[in-house]
Enzyme design. Structure first.
Site, PDB file in Angstrom:
ATOM      1  N   TYR A 107      16.216  -4.841  -8.855  1.00 52.49           N
ATOM      2  CA  TYR A 107      16.629  -5.858  -7.881  1.00 52.49           C
ATOM      3  C   TYR A 107      16.319  -7.246  -8.421  1.00 52.49           C
ATOM      4  CZ  TYR A 107      17.163  -2.201  -4.367  1.00 52.49           C
ATOM      5  OH  TYR A 107      17.568  -1.094  -3.671  1.00 52.49           O
ATOM      6  N   LYS A 141     -13.327   8.115   6.218  1.00 56.40           N
ATOM      7  CA  LYS A 141     -12.284   7.470   7.043  1.00 56.40           C
ATOM      8  C   LYS A 141     -11.005   7.292   6.234  1.00 56.40           C
ATOM      9  CE  LYS A 141     -14.421   3.124   5.647  1.00 56.40           C
ATOM     10  NZ  LYS A 141     -15.170   1.932   6.058  1.00 56.40           N
TER      11      LYS A 141
HETATM   12  C1  LIG Z   1     -16.174   1.772   5.109  1.00 51.98           C
HETATM   13  C2  LIG Z   1     -17.583   1.655   5.513  1.00 51.98           C
HETATM   14  C3  LIG Z   1     -18.609   2.004   4.624  1.00 51.98           C
HETATM   15  C4  LIG Z   1     -18.361   2.383   3.184  1.00 51.98           C
HETATM   16  O1  LIG Z   1     -18.125   1.225   2.421  1.00 51.98           O
HETATM   17  P1  LIG Z   1     -17.795   1.304   0.856  1.00 51.98           P
HETATM   18  O2  LIG Z   1     -17.714  -0.107   0.449  1.00 51.98           O
HETATM   19  O3  LIG Z   1     -16.472   2.003   0.759  1.00 51.98           O
HETATM   20  O4  LIG Z   1     -18.881   2.055   0.214  1.00 51.98           O
HETATM   21  C5  LIG Z   1     -19.899   2.000   5.107  1.00 51.98           C
HETATM   22  N1  LIG Z   1     -20.181   1.642   6.388  1.00 51.98           N
HETATM   23  C6  LIG Z   1     -19.225   1.262   7.247  1.00 51.98           C
HETATM   24  C7  LIG Z   1     -19.590   0.863   8.635  1.00 51.98           C
HETATM   25  C8  LIG Z   1     -17.897   1.234   6.846  1.00 51.98           C
HETATM   26  O5  LIG Z   1     -16.957   0.844   7.706  1.00 51.98           O
END
Ligand SMILES: *Cc1c(COP(=O)(O)O)cnc(C)c1O
Length: 376
Positions: free
Chosen positions: A264, A40
């Protein structure tokens, strides 16, 4: 993009490290356990399609995304494996998901009805997974009410729907053993109350932190994310191999007399004869602005301090006493240079956030350059 020549700033991604981190997840969780790499948010900012090409030879069972749009991107890229959409999908897009063969996660009975209608309209058989809330609170059927919704799911899923999986999500696998165990027990309690659940239903629970805790919670598949991309999954858990390096070129070098100000708000003033280098990277590239006057860069294998506020496009470092820094030299904001290293999690800590936010915050202005090193 395969070379940094002529670039002002970029992210270097070591594909071999991602694969080795995935293998380490497998070693921890059980070498036979199917893996669902989470890709994702554009593969945690590193490039979703490139991540998939990188890990696909390791034959993951499926890929995990957050949205239907991300799932469609994977299908456009030619991914044939299952694609799990692990947040509640927007109702208007169920038809798109069905047409692309994406696997939605369902968190209420209305969603089951909606998916059933979409599957019948498309005359397609569709897999779905049920999310069970055991404490994360953002989605899922309540674990306490499993006997009620279990019947409801079966009653609403017509012959086109296949209840393929059940999952929950740990809220503290990075830090807390007791609550992780409690969520696991809540899930088990819920599953034991759903008599209608198909025996073939696969259960998956673990993010990176859960998977690294060993085979105990691995169930039928694990869903690692951050660890694959070189981010720490939690205190007391193994460190990943670093994956992403953030580099920027020196665009200007100057001497600064005592009293010279920078940035800045002029939050930094030279206190002596100093030498400063301007780097071609700022918060517009995703370098956290909070690193002003507190973060570091590496130049020629030496750690140098960031001085003044970080601008949108530039950052200035104090290179006093370091010989031979020239325009065009490469500075490292995250990663290794010679014997010196700045870790992703060190930067995250200084910026008051987590490695996830640093990686996903790297903007499209930085080309991602993949280096396929398979050595260790
Ligand atoms: C993002 C996510 C993961 C992975 O989590 P990490 O902490 O990055 O390993 C697993 N399951 C779900 C449902 C997620 O949203």
């Amino acid at each position: 993009m395969s070379t940094s020549e002529g670039l002002r700033a970029w992210v270097e991604v070591r594909g071999g490290a991602i694969r080795r981190n995935l293998e380490r997840i497998r070693q921890a969780a059980g070498t036979e356990v199917p893996v669902i790499p989470m890709v994702k948010a554009d593969g945690y900012g590193l490039g979703m399609e490139d991540v998939v090409d990188c890990v696909d030879p390791l034959t993951p069972w499926a890929y995990g995304v957050a949205t239907i749009a991300e799932g469609l991107r994977l299908r456009d890229h030619g991914v044939q494996r299952p694609v799990l959409v692990l947040t509640p999908a927007i109702p208007e897009r169920y038809g798109d998901a069905v047409a692309a063969g994406l696997t939605l996660s369902l968190s209420d009975l209305e969603a089951v009805e909606r998916l059933n209608r979409a599957a019948e309209a498309a005359e397609r058989d569709v897999d779905f997974h049920v999310e069970i809330d055991t404490g994360m609170g953002r989605a899922g059927f309540a674990w306490q009410d499993a006997s009620a919704w279990g019947e409801g799911v079966v009653a609403r899923a017509g012959p086109r729907l296949n209840w393929q999986g059940c999952f929950t999500h740990f809220h503290s696998a990075d830090s807390d053993d007791a609550s992780t165990r409690e969520q696991w027990e809540r899930l088990a309690a819920a599953l034991s109350k759903v008599s209608a659940i198909p025996t073939s239903c696969m259960v998956h629970v673990c993010n990176s932190g859960g998977a690294l805790r060993g085979p105990e919670f691995a169930a039928d598949a694990v869903r690692p994310g951050i660890f694959l991309y070189g981010g720490r999954a939690g205190a007391g858990l193994p460190d990943p191999e670093p994956v992403a390096s953030v580099r920027a070129r020196v665009t200007f070098v100057r001497d600064a007399n005592p009293g010279t100000t920078v940035g800045y708000g002029t939050t930094y003033t030279a206190g002596r004869e100093e030498r400063w280098a301007t780097l071609g990277m700022g918060y517009g590239d995703g370098l956290p602005r909070s690193l002003g006057n507190c973060g570091h860069a590496l130049l020629g294998g030496v750690r140098v301090p960031i001085i003044g506020r970080i601008s949108m496009d530039t950052t200035v470092v104090d290179i006093t006493g370091i010989e031979n820094v020239n325009v065009g030299d490469v500075a490292t904001l995250i990663g290794r240079d010679g014997d010196a290293t700045i870790l992703l999690d060190e930067v995250a800590g200084q910026a008051g956030t987590i490695g996830y936010e640093i990686l996903t915050g790297l903007t499209s202005r930085l080309p991602r350059i993949w280096i396929d090193d398979d050595g260790s």
